[in-house]
Design an enzyme around this catalytic site. Structure first.
Site, PDB file in Angstrom:
ATOM      1  N   SER A  19      30.837  -5.420   9.399  1.00 50.63           N
ATOM      2  CA  SER A  19      29.733  -6.090   9.828  1.00 50.63           C
ATOM      3  C   SER A  19      28.543  -5.213   9.211  1.00 50.63           C
ATOM      4  O   SER A  19      28.570  -4.029   8.719  1.00 50.63           O
ATOM      5  CB  SER A  19      29.321  -5.913  11.322  1.00 50.63           C
ATOM      6  OG  SER A  19      28.013  -6.069  11.586  1.00 50.63           O
ATOM      7  N   SER A  20      27.520  -5.944   8.677  1.00 56.80           N
ATOM      8  CA  SER A  20      26.231  -5.303   7.895  1.00 56.80           C
ATOM      9  C   SER A  20      25.488  -4.433   9.070  1.00 56.80           C
ATOM     10  O   SER A  20      24.755  -3.770   8.594  1.00 56.80           O
ATOM     11  CB  SER A  20      25.338  -6.156   7.359  1.00 56.80           C
ATOM     12  OG  SER A  20      24.761  -7.264   8.512  1.00 56.80           O
ATOM     13  N   GLU A  21      25.925  -4.624  10.215  1.00 56.80           N
ATOM     14  CA  GLU A  21      25.031  -3.700  11.348  1.00 56.80           C
ATOM     15  C   GLU A  21      25.928  -2.606  11.627  1.00 56.80           C
ATOM     16  O   GLU A  21      25.717  -1.849  12.554  1.00 56.80           O
ATOM     17  CB  GLU A  21      24.863  -4.551  12.718  1.00 56.80           C
ATOM     18  CG  GLU A  21      24.124  -5.910  12.604  1.00 56.80           C
ATOM     19  CD  GLU A  21      22.691  -5.369  12.192  1.00 56.80           C
ATOM     20  OE1 GLU A  21      22.364  -4.428  11.920  1.00 56.80           O
ATOM     21  OE2 GLU A  21      21.722  -6.419  11.946  1.00 56.80           O
ATOM     22  N   HIS A  40      27.709  -5.955  20.130  1.00 58.96           N
ATOM     23  CA  HIS A  40      26.341  -6.348  19.469  1.00 58.96           C
ATOM     24  C   HIS A  40      26.278  -7.919  19.512  1.00 58.96           C
ATOM     25  O   HIS A  40      27.438  -8.572  19.124  1.00 58.96           O
ATOM     26  CB  HIS A  40      25.943  -5.803  18.262  1.00 58.96           C
ATOM     27  CG  HIS A  40      24.943  -6.528  17.505  1.00 58.96           C
ATOM     28  ND1 HIS A  40      23.646  -6.751  18.179  1.00 58.96           N
ATOM     29  CD2 HIS A  40      24.775  -7.083  16.339  1.00 58.96           C
ATOM     30  CE1 HIS A  40      22.828  -7.419  17.228  1.00 58.96           C
ATOM     31  NE2 HIS A  40      23.582  -7.550  16.098  1.00 58.96           N
ATOM     32  N   HIS A  42      23.670 -11.973  19.665  1.00 58.11           N
ATOM     33  CA  HIS A  42      22.563 -12.368  20.093  1.00 58.11           C
ATOM     34  C   HIS A  42      22.369 -13.673  20.914  1.00 58.11           C
ATOM     35  O   HIS A  42      22.017 -14.826  20.637  1.00 58.11           O
ATOM     36  CB  HIS A  42      21.920 -13.282  18.505  1.00 58.11           C
ATOM     37  CG  HIS A  42      22.317 -12.394  17.488  1.00 58.11           C
ATOM     38  ND1 HIS A  42      23.209 -12.800  16.292  1.00 58.11           N
ATOM     39  CD2 HIS A  42      22.064 -11.121  17.002  1.00 58.11           C
ATOM     40  CE1 HIS A  42      23.196 -11.932  15.428  1.00 58.11           C
ATOM     41  NE2 HIS A  42      22.534 -10.759  15.938  1.00 58.11           N
ATOM     42  N   HIS A 103      15.477  -9.701  17.400  1.00 56.92           N
ATOM     43  CA  HIS A 103      16.958  -9.752  17.152  1.00 56.92           C
ATOM     44  C   HIS A 103      18.153 -10.075  18.025  1.00 56.92           C
ATOM     45  O   HIS A 103      18.717 -11.111  17.742  1.00 56.92           O
ATOM     46  CB  HIS A 103      17.189  -8.527  16.236  1.00 56.92           C
ATOM     47  CG  HIS A 103      18.415  -8.382  15.762  1.00 56.92           C
ATOM     48  ND1 HIS A 103      18.690  -7.270  14.808  1.00 56.92           N
ATOM     49  CD2 HIS A 103      19.444  -8.941  15.859  1.00 56.92           C
ATOM     50  CE1 HIS A 103      20.249  -7.320  14.418  1.00 56.92           C
ATOM     51  NE2 HIS A 103      20.602  -8.392  15.081  1.00 56.92           N
TER      52      HIS A 103
HETATM   53 ZN   LIG Z   1      22.751  -8.918  14.674  1.00 56.07          ZN
END
Ligand SMILES: [Zn+2]
Length: 229
Positions: A19-21, A40, A42, A103
């Protein structure tokens, strides 16, 4: 689609990219050696609070006080940059769950299932808070009860790596860690649902006088009579 990475975020195995996170996840593991899982997501209602800039810090549900304490908002950081890990770092030592401004939300715990349940609890809490605020009132759990609930955490086997700040005076104990205050009434005698007479007394202390129609008519008649005399 499982991707395995090391503590520096370097890929060890997997067909896809992480993941980019990933930097935010790694930052949480670095700051919380007690956790084995970070979730994580949303979720729309909790993210709505994060977008509105309203933290979930009011002591209204016993389950939330026991499992999460207050849920602050980490400042906005551009996704996938170093800004987001920096914003999360400030709060994660004192909280198992955070809202991420504009976010989403992030939770952490010893196991992936408990971290997932904490995420579900945040969304459920956001939903109830929204309804209560739409109805126009939120009665907070008393400070005394909040302290009792904090004591129960150990009994339920909920580790409390996150000290729960019941008031501002406990800063010293939470060295250098931002711990957002859990809002609960100061008075230990305050009832969960304040009675009407107390509300009326408070209203009259604010300079407001309440009269019935009959009392008001009598008052005006009396005033007019006095003027004539
Ligand atoms: Zn996110």
């Amino acid at each position: 689609m499982m991707v395995i990475v090391d503590y520096d975020g370097k890929k060890v195995s997997g067909d896809r990219e992480p993941s980019s996170e990933l930097p935010m996840h790694v930052e949480i593991y670095r700051n919380r050696p007690d956790v084995n899982a970070v979730v994580h997501a949303h979720p729309p209602l909790a993210t709505g609070f994060a977008v509105a800039g309203i933290p979930l810090t009011r002591a209204v549900l016993a389950e939330v006080v026991t499992t999460l304490g207050s849920i602050p908002i980490a400042e906005y950081g551009t996704p996938s940059t170093a800004e987001l890990p920096a914003a999360v770092r400030k709060y994660i030592k004192a909280h198992d769950g955070l809202l991420l401004a504009n976010h989403g939300a992030v939770t952490c715990c010893r196991s992936v299932m408990t971290a997932y349940y904490k995420m579900e609890t945040i969304e459920h809490f956001a939903k109830i808070s929204l309804v209560a605020r739409l109805l126009g009132r939120e009665h907070l759990i008393s400070r005394e009860e909040v302290e009792r609930l904090q004591g129960l955490r150990g009994m339920y086997g909920i580790a409390a790596p996150a000290p729960l700040c019941a008031d501002g005076s406990s800063d010293g104990a939470i060295d250098q860690v931002l711990c957002q205050v859990l809002e609960a009434p100061e008075s230990s005698t305050e009832r969960l649902v304040p009675d009407v007479s107390a509300t009326l007394q408070r209203a009259s202390r604010d300079g407001e006088i309440r009269l019935t129609y009959g009392e008001l008519t009598a008052l005006i008649t009396d005033a007019v009579k006095n003027l004539r005399d």
